[in-house]
Design a protein around this motif. Sequence first.
Motif, PDB file in Angstrom:
ATOM      1  N   THR A 158      31.836   3.209  30.610  1.00 29.87           N
ATOM      2  CA  THR A 158      31.132   1.956  30.623  1.00 29.87           C
ATOM      3  C   THR A 158      30.298   1.887  29.466  1.00 29.87           C
ATOM      4  O   THR A 158      30.377   0.825  28.745  1.00 29.87           O
ATOM      5  CB  THR A 158      30.422   1.592  31.986  1.00 29.87           C
ATOM      6  OG1 THR A 158      31.425   1.660  33.141  1.00 29.87           O
ATOM      7  CG2 THR A 158      29.816   0.146  31.838  1.00 29.87           C
TER       8      THR A 158
ATOM      9  N   MET B 138      24.881  -2.487  36.623  1.00 28.50           N
ATOM     10  CA  MET B 138      25.905  -1.178  36.236  1.00 28.50           C
ATOM     11  C   MET B 138      25.881  -0.623  37.715  1.00 28.50           C
ATOM     12  O   MET B 138      24.741   0.113  38.112  1.00 28.50           O
ATOM     13  CB  MET B 138      25.431  -0.472  34.934  1.00 28.50           C
ATOM     14  CG  MET B 138      26.406   0.561  34.822  1.00 28.50           C
ATOM     15  SD  MET B 138      25.861   1.368  33.287  1.00 28.50           S
ATOM     16  CE  MET B 138      26.202   0.076  31.800  1.00 28.50           C
TER      17      MET B 138
ATOM     18  N   LYS C 117      40.083   3.740  31.105  1.00 24.00           N
ATOM     19  CA  LYS C 117      39.308   5.016  31.569  1.00 24.00           C
ATOM     20  C   LYS C 117      40.239   6.001  31.735  1.00 24.00           C
ATOM     21  O   LYS C 117      39.703   7.216  31.634  1.00 24.00           O
ATOM     22  CB  LYS C 117      38.360   4.701  32.812  1.00 24.00           C
ATOM     23  CG  LYS C 117      39.136   4.177  33.962  1.00 24.00           C
ATOM     24  CD  LYS C 117      38.109   3.662  35.141  1.00 24.00           C
ATOM     25  CE  LYS C 117      38.707   3.255  36.170  1.00 24.00           C
ATOM     26  NZ  LYS C 117      39.302   1.845  36.061  1.00 24.00           N
TER      27      LYS C 117
ATOM     28  N   TYR D 181      32.686   1.740  26.096  1.00 23.18           N
ATOM     29  CA  TYR D 181      33.274   0.503  25.875  1.00 23.18           C
ATOM     30  C   TYR D 181      32.227  -0.380  25.488  1.00 23.18           C
ATOM     31  O   TYR D 181      32.655  -1.185  24.547  1.00 23.18           O
ATOM     32  CB  TYR D 181      34.280   0.249  26.928  1.00 23.18           C
ATOM     33  CG  TYR D 181      35.363   1.342  27.319  1.00 23.18           C
ATOM     34  CD1 TYR D 181      35.831   2.073  26.321  1.00 23.18           C
ATOM     35  CD2 TYR D 181      35.822   1.347  28.562  1.00 23.18           C
ATOM     36  CE1 TYR D 181      36.999   3.070  26.633  1.00 23.18           C
ATOM     37  CE2 TYR D 181      36.812   2.286  28.926  1.00 23.18           C
ATOM     38  CZ  TYR D 181      37.382   3.049  28.052  1.00 23.18           C
ATOM     39  OH  TYR D 181      38.214   4.053  28.280  1.00 23.18           O
ATOM     40  N   GLY D 182      31.412  -0.521  26.288  1.00 20.24           N
ATOM     41  CA  GLY D 182      30.313  -1.482  26.074  1.00 20.24           C
ATOM     42  C   GLY D 182      29.635  -1.462  24.395  1.00 20.24           C
ATOM     43  O   GLY D 182      29.213  -2.239  23.834  1.00 20.24           O
TER      44      GLY D 182
ATOM     45  N   PHE E  51      32.761   2.146  38.522  1.00 15.34           N
ATOM     46  CA  PHE E  51      33.461   2.588  37.307  1.00 15.34           C
ATOM     47  C   PHE E  51      32.822   3.917  36.660  1.00 15.34           C
ATOM     48  O   PHE E  51      31.628   3.801  36.994  1.00 15.34           O
ATOM     49  CB  PHE E  51      33.679   1.551  36.034  1.00 15.34           C
ATOM     50  CG  PHE E  51      34.456   0.043  36.719  1.00 15.34           C
ATOM     51  CD1 PHE E  51      35.662   0.270  37.272  1.00 15.34           C
ATOM     52  CD2 PHE E  51      33.578  -0.822  36.622  1.00 15.34           C
ATOM     53  CE1 PHE E  51      36.363  -0.892  37.760  1.00 15.34           C
ATOM     54  CE2 PHE E  51      34.312  -2.015  37.230  1.00 15.34           C
ATOM     55  CZ  PHE E  51      35.548  -1.758  37.857  1.00 15.34           C
TER      56      PHE E  51
ATOM     57  N   THR F 145      38.432  -2.860  32.297  1.00 21.04           N
ATOM     58  CA  THR F 145      37.692  -2.539  31.195  1.00 21.04           C
ATOM     59  C   THR F 145      36.841  -3.685  30.999  1.00 21.04           C
ATOM     60  O   THR F 145      35.681  -3.455  30.681  1.00 21.04           O
ATOM     61  CB  THR F 145      38.632  -2.087  30.154  1.00 21.04           C
ATOM     62  OG1 THR F 145      39.639  -1.142  30.206  1.00 21.04           O
ATOM     63  CG2 THR F 145      37.857  -1.825  28.775  1.00 21.04           C
TER      64      THR F 145
ATOM     65  N   GLN G 295      29.642  -5.524  32.783  1.00 23.07           N
ATOM     66  CA  GLN G 295      28.504  -4.679  33.462  1.00 23.07           C
ATOM     67  C   GLN G 295      27.492  -4.295  32.291  1.00 23.07           C
ATOM     68  O   GLN G 295      26.278  -4.353  32.504  1.00 23.07           O
ATOM     69  CB  GLN G 295      28.954  -3.419  34.153  1.00 23.07           C
ATOM     70  CG  GLN G 295      29.650  -3.831  35.599  1.00 23.07           C
ATOM     71  CD  GLN G 295      29.844  -2.667  36.371  1.00 23.07           C
ATOM     72  OE1 GLN G 295      30.333  -1.652  35.767  1.00 23.07           O
ATOM     73  NE2 GLN G 295      29.896  -2.582  37.695  1.00 23.07           N
ATOM     74  N   PHE G 296      28.103  -3.871  31.218  1.00 22.99           N
ATOM     75  CA  PHE G 296      27.175  -3.638  30.170  1.00 22.99           C
ATOM     76  C   PHE G 296      26.258  -4.462  29.703  1.00 22.99           C
ATOM     77  O   PHE G 296      25.108  -4.213  29.231  1.00 22.99           O
ATOM     78  CB  PHE G 296      28.208  -2.787  28.984  1.00 22.99           C
ATOM     79  CG  PHE G 296      27.245  -2.109  27.861  1.00 22.99           C
ATOM     80  CD1 PHE G 296      26.892  -0.940  28.067  1.00 22.99           C
ATOM     81  CD2 PHE G 296      27.178  -3.104  26.704  1.00 22.99           C
ATOM     82  CE1 PHE G 296      26.130  -0.332  26.609  1.00 22.99           C
ATOM     83  CE2 PHE G 296      26.312  -2.609  25.564  1.00 22.99           C
ATOM     84  CZ  PHE G 296      25.996  -1.122  25.584  1.00 22.99           C
TER      85      PHE G 296
ATOM     86  N   GLN H  22      33.915  -3.496  33.330  1.00 23.47           N
ATOM     87  CA  GLN H  22      32.896  -2.508  32.531  1.00 23.47           C
ATOM     88  C   GLN H  22      32.028  -3.129  31.348  1.00 23.47           C
ATOM     89  O   GLN H  22      30.790  -2.749  31.414  1.00 23.47           O
ATOM     90  CB  GLN H  22      33.587  -1.306  32.256  1.00 23.47           C
ATOM     91  CG  GLN H  22      34.336  -0.292  33.283  1.00 23.47           C
ATOM     92  CD  GLN H  22      34.885   0.714  32.660  1.00 23.47           C
ATOM     93  OE1 GLN H  22      36.045   0.850  32.573  1.00 23.47           O
ATOM     94  NE2 GLN H  22      34.147   1.885  32.633  1.00 23.47           N
TER      95      GLN H  22
END
Length: 386
Positions: A279, A270, A353, A282-283, A274, A243, A249-250, A246
């Motif tokens: 993503t 991104m 996830k 959560y972002g 995942f 997480t 990445q966001f 992720q």
Amino acid sequence: MRQRNVRSVFPTMKPEKLSFFGSTLTKCILSMIMAMGLPLSFPAGKKQLKLHGIKGLADLLKVSYPRNQAVLLAVFVLALIVLFFYDRCKEKTLRMKIMNGIVAVLFALSQILGECYSEYASWYPITRGSLFRCRFLVAFLGISCFVYHVLFLLQELLDRAYAKILVGTAKRPFFPDKTSIESLAEQSGQTSAKSIPESSINSSSKSPSKASGRSTIKTMGFLLLCWLPYLIIFYPGTCNHDTSDQILQFFHRDIWVRYYTATPADDIYMTNHFPVLTTFIYGGFARFGLLLGDIRIGFALHSVLQMILMAAVITKVLRFLQRKGLTGKGYKAAVLFFALLPVFPLYAICMLKDVPYILCLMVLMLDLWEFAETKGEELLSTRHAV
């Protein structure tokens, strides 16, 4: 000199007694095999350990069995109990024996190899020498024999529980169908299945009443109330390293995943390593918390919404089972199980996830069941659209 009859000197044993002694002897032998195989562990042994002869076998067993010898006696007694109830199982078809044997063999192999690889990352404790292979054989026979007989007991318990429901200890069968309804009518002295109320036959097709709606809200509220202390203790929630990757990445941070996944351009961070949807979700919660001045607010909001969603899905499953014949006591016991077992609230407050995946899967399974049961009519119902 008159010859004496051999039978008068050695009277033959009655077939019933002979069968009893043979069965008892078989049980004792099988129990000894289980008692010798189940408690075995698989240490590789020291290099200076003597690996041949009776002394070597004694040394190997000394380090392989638990120090408390009462464990062996307890396993022996447990095996005798299992074999005693195994004889009382009614259904032992050839197909069941083959299937249970396959499951028992695979289970024994997975347990033994799993222990070896967990400790030594190889099967060296099995292949080191002839004595080690003998130890493996003893453990394999003990575990597989025990699991084989236990599987029959579990199947017998399930068959008896289902038979009690059909006989009429419950108000209706667990999974009502035409055959089970006619069986209920015959056993209760009724001439036809028409005298059974239609509401008890196909109660799942009716829309929930106000009383059931209140019960649903009460169940959800009770689950959330029991889960609330976990959110307070672990505020704003929990997550794992996936997480956090992720979320990075966001926010276009360079992480290790980018070097193992092809990207169309250097400024794209991104990837689909995942799930892209989670993503973004959560972002988005993280960004919402930052807009309010504290990222923890966004995480706490996610935990609260996921708790509500998880409580709603679990309640939906329990209400479905209740419509299919689950008794009031069974419903309450299931609610307490989901409310008090820590794994469920810990998953409910975890930003992971896996959680939305399993919740969606549970809803999909129920929908598929109802679609098959109503032959597609459930697709057109208002309740399903909602």
